[in-house]
Write a protein that holds these residues in place. Structure first.
Motif, mmCIF file in Angstrom:
data_model
loop_
_atom_site.group_PDB
_atom_site.id
_atom_site.type_symbol
_atom_site.label_atom_id
_atom_site.label_comp_id
_atom_site.label_asym_id
_atom_site.label_seq_id
_atom_site.Cartn_x
_atom_site.Cartn_y
_atom_site.Cartn_z
ATOM 1 N N HIS A 181 10.333 -36.854 -41.893
ATOM 2 C CA HIS A 181 11.563 -37.276 -41.225
ATOM 3 C C HIS A 181 11.707 -36.512 -39.911
ATOM 4 C CE1 HIS A 181 13.959 -33.760 -42.954
ATOM 5 N NE2 HIS A 181 14.449 -33.823 -41.729
ATOM 6 N N HIS A 240 12.972 -31.896 -34.577
ATOM 7 C CA HIS A 240 11.993 -31.477 -35.575
ATOM 8 C C HIS A 240 11.409 -32.701 -36.266
ATOM 9 C CE1 HIS A 240 15.738 -31.673 -38.009
ATOM 10 N NE2 HIS A 240 14.983 -31.913 -39.058
ATOM 11 N N THR A 271 9.588 -33.384 -40.057
ATOM 12 C CA THR A 271 9.488 -32.655 -41.319
ATOM 13 C C THR A 271 8.535 -33.324 -42.291
ATOM 14 O OG1 THR A 271 11.739 -31.917 -41.009
ATOM 15 C CG2 THR A 271 10.904 -31.836 -43.257
ATOM 16 N N GLN A 306 14.996 -27.856 -48.737
ATOM 17 C CA GLN A 306 14.489 -27.780 -47.359
ATOM 18 C C GLN A 306 14.450 -26.349 -46.855
ATOM 19 O OE1 GLN A 306 17.820 -30.387 -46.239
ATOM 20 N NE2 GLN A 306 16.370 -31.517 -45.000
ATOM 21 N N GLU A 354 10.453 -27.789 -39.966
ATOM 22 C CA GLU A 354 11.141 -27.870 -41.248
ATOM 23 C C GLU A 354 10.185 -28.508 -42.256
ATOM 24 O OE1 GLU A 354 15.476 -29.681 -42.491
ATOM 25 O OE2 GLU A 354 13.951 -31.060 -41.792
HETATM 26 NI NI NI Z 1 15.637 -32.200 -41.032
#
Ligand code: NI
Ligand code: OOG
Length: 457
Positions: A62, A218, A220, A258, A284
């Motif tokens: 993501h 970011h 992930t 996370q 992340e």
């Molecule tokens: Ni995120």
């Protein structure tokens, strides 16, 4: 869809691959993280939620972006629609002192999710939460003056909306042009002084207003073992956040866990020729577990709130062990075996006939059984559905760890989903409804397989 058009699934995959390539170039630590995750995933034992979505794991990611205006959100929805992604879930981050509200663009059908579940957590700045009238006006005029999409991307989007899709050649151009929207720009169209003023209002406001576009902040990857990746990050020169957000480690993973590494410091050249630096882009990782029903989610929220009323993880990690212990103790009250989670209606499942069930349905030996009996007899299997969405408390923790914990709290305004949907130009889908529909449909299909036989007899 006409065969001359490239499918939305294919467009989404090309886009996600292109974004990943760009982010690897821009933030090399992201590439390191991808490598660690790949190695850990290869070694991790399979658990049910993971096996259910194993095929997509190597492409699963993501991203997150932050938009400045209603118009940007409106056009973003149109672009993502071409990639088979729609707005699911509303997240009000203002309650956590962050001046945005958000949704996630993602595919919704089981088939599209299985192909590539690429999601983008998308936040919209709430200008109304900037306290100073003067600063709000300046921010507004900066945002009105920028256009975050290339003219070609907008043209191709309109064309695809009119004729129903993009041809192979158009698709390549569209993906390349759309990806440009998320590039990092080291040249900021604001003066250093205005940047400082925006920063003092809120770091996020500066990040959104001071740049030409919504740089991806970011990307992930999904890991099967977040503890293992977290432990390996320091060996590769990456310092993770002290505490993993979300539920504790469990036999049966639920929702989303996370962790992230701190934003990198990037040089910026301001409009008045001054140079400075900006912190926005970070890394992340996530581990996904089962989607919870409203009942399960209420239990999760209640247990997490109770833990956080006792202890909040400190930004410097000084109470990380204590927080972890308290979180584990607090979640002892959350059942940790799949059958209990299913029977008590805490998690969503997907039902399918087992090979024995298929044989039994064909031979007409069993009929008029309820789903629990079919499962008990090994004729139907219940697999937990993967949680495809986000968690507001976790998101707030991710924002905070990367923006610095010292940000002044803003006034918590009432949540404003209606205003968000007006800007979006479409309703936001309810994530619970998506899981519930899939569960109900799969259950009905299993029952029908036996009833159809009963009727045929
Ligand atoms: Ni995120
Ligand atoms: C988004 C933070 C939320 C997550 O995984 O919960 C998020 C942002 O920093 O813009 O990505």
């Amino acid at each position: 869809m006409s065969p001359q058009f490239v499918s939305a699934d294919e467009l989404r995959t090309r886009f996600s691959t292109g974004m990943s390539r760009m982010y690897r170039d821009e933030v090399p630590a992201y590439g390191t993280l991808l490598d660690i995750v790949e190695t850990v995933n290869e070694q991790a034992p399979d658990a049910p939620v993971e096996t259910a979505s194993a095929g997509r794991l190597s492409v699963e990611r993501h991203g997150a972006i932050r938009l400045g205006t209603a118009r940007e959100l409106f056009d973003m929805r149109r672009m993502f629609a071409l990639l088979g992604m729609e707005a699911v879930g509303y997240y009000d981050l203002s309650v956590a002192g962050i001046p945005v509200h958000s949704t996630a663009f993602r595919p919704t059908s089981p088939h599209a999710l299985a192909r590539n579940p690429f999601r983008v957590f998308t936040s919209l700045l709430r200008l109304d939460l900037i306290a100073s009238d003067e600063l709000r006006a300046k921010a507004q005029s900066l945002l009105q003056a920028r256009s975050i999409f290339t003219p070609l991307a907008l043209d191709l989007c309109s064309r695809a909306e009119q004729i129903g899709g993009l041809t192979a050649d158009e698709a390549d151009v569209f993906v390349a042009e759309f990806t440009k929207t998320f590039q990092w720009h080291a040249q900021a169209p604001v003066t250093a002084a205005l940047y400082e003023e925006l920063l003092a209002s809120h770091r996020l406001t500066a990040d959104i207003v001071s740049f030409k576009g919504p740089h991806i902040n970011h990307l992930t990857p999904r890991t099967l073992d977040i503890e293992a990746v977290q432990a390996q990050m320091p060996e590769h020169g990456i310092a993770p956040k002290a505490v993993i957000e979300g539920p504790p480690a469990r036999q049966c993973p639920i929702l989303l866990r996370q962790t992230s590494f701190k934003a990198i410091v990037e040089p910026v050249l301001f409009a008045d020729g001054e140079s400075g630096q900006h912190l926005a882009r970070f890394g992340e990782i996530e581990q996904r577990g089962a989607a919870l029903t409203p009942k399960g989610r209420a239990l999760y929220d209640r247990l997490l709130d109770a833990v956080r009323a006792d202890i909040l993880p400190a930004g410097d990690g000084s109470n990380a062990d204590e927080y972890r212990a308290r979180l584990e103790a607090g979640f002892a009250a959350f059942p940790d075996d799949w059958e209990t989670l299913r029977r008590e209606g805490l998690a969503y499942f997907q039902y399918a006939l087992t090979p024995e069930g298929q044989a039994a349905a064909l031979s007409g030996g069993e009929c008029d059984l309820d789903i629990d009996t079919l499962i008990a007899r090994g004729l139907v299997a219940a697999t937990p559905q993967t949680y495809e969405d986000f968690l507001p408390v976790s998101a707030a923790g991710i924002f905070a760890s990367n923006l610095g914990d010292g940000d002044a709290a803003i006034n918590a305004e009432r949540s404003n989903q209606e205003a968000f949907e007006t800007a979006l130009g479409a309703p936001i889908a309810d994530p619970f409804a998506l899981y519930a529909t899939l569960e109900a449909r799969s259950q009905a299909e299993c029952l029908e397989a036996f009833q159809a036989q009963a009727v045929a007899e």
